[in-house]
Design an enzyme around this catalytic site. Structure first.
Site: not given
Ligand code: SAH
Length: 234
Positions: A70
């Site tokens: 993000s």
């Molecule tokens: N917090 C992260 C941002 C990642 S983007 C960072 O600091 O880099 C969001 C992430 O959520 C993605 O990697 C995606 O694979 C994950 N995601 C999507 N649906 C999900 C779910 N149901 N449970 C766990 N992770 C999920």
């Protein structure tokens, strides 16, 4: 520019964006502890090597598998909205690169973070361990159902956009706790919500900011879709 200077420039951009969005968020600045955590965690460790030069720009960046780390402002804002305290136990849904979990780990006692994509979960786990973030536990799994073994949590942060607020996450929040979650359609019309659970277990919800997150996906639903695709192909 040195890395130090790039980090200071990033912090300045976060401050500027805070004042731009004050009308929405009600926050002209973020608490110093959150800004300090943003200063201390090296975002360049969490982005792909080819993008290191862009690591401190205020923008989301691809981390593989169609997912993103993000935007720094959003990470800082969501952390601030959570009002983290030193003794807190926090659940994150969507570990991705592990960056948000690393920021939180400097502010609370323990972070549990779930990532649905196995390759990303493994990578985040290895990286956080290598960098010495000892109070973060990463597990591969569907965060829609939370992490019952470690519940209840002082705060929950969801970093992928859900179509609605998952009931399990509301249940796994302690009274007095906060749940930060983007809600809306895939890539469209999403709002960052702050839910507060009072001592009686009653929720109040505040709409903070229009945002754009990757969608929260579901293990069972995706498996179902794959099965249908397999049937179609046979
Ligand atoms: N917090 C992260 C941002 C990642 S983007 C960072 O600091 O880099 C969001 C992430 O959520 C993605 O990697 C995606 O694979 C994950 N995601 C999507 N649906 C999900 C779910 N149901 N449970 C766990 N992770 C999920």
């Amino acid at each position: 520019m040195s890395t130090r200077q790039k980090i200071e420039a990033m912090l300045h951009t976060i401050e500027v964006e805070c004042s731009f969005t004050k009308g929405f968020t009600g926050r002209a600045s973020l608490v110093p502890e959150v800004m300090e955590a943003m200063r201390l965690v090296s975002r360049h460790d969490f982005v792909p090597p080819a993008l290191t030069a862009m690591a401190y720009e205020n923008t989301p960046l691809p981390i593989g598998k169609g997912q993103t780390i993000s935007q720094p402002f959003i990470v800082a804002l969501m952390t601030d909205l959570l009002c983290p305290e030193k003794g807190d136990v926090i659940l994150e849904v969507g570990a991705g690169s592990g960056y948000q979990a690393a920021i939180l780990s400097l502010l609370v006692r323990q972070v549990y973070t779930l990532e649905i994509i196995p390759a990303l979960a493994e990578k985040a786990m290895d990286l956080l361990q290598k960098l010495g973030y000892e109070n973060v536990e990463v597990r591969q799994g569907d965060g829609y159902n939370g992490w019952p073994e470690h519940a209840p949590f002082d705060g929950i942060i969801v970093t992928a956009a859900a179509t609605h607020v998952p009931t399990s996450l509301k249940e796994q929040l302690k009274p007095g706790g906060r749940l930060i979650v983007p809600v809306g359609l895939p890539f469209m019309h999403q709002e960052l919500l702050v839910l507060e659970k009072d001592e009686q277990g009653v929720f109040s919800t505040r709409d903070v900011l229009p945002v754009s997150f990757v969608p929260l996906t579901r293990e069972e639903i995706d498996r179902g879709t794959r099965k249908i695709e397999e049937l179609d192909g046979s």
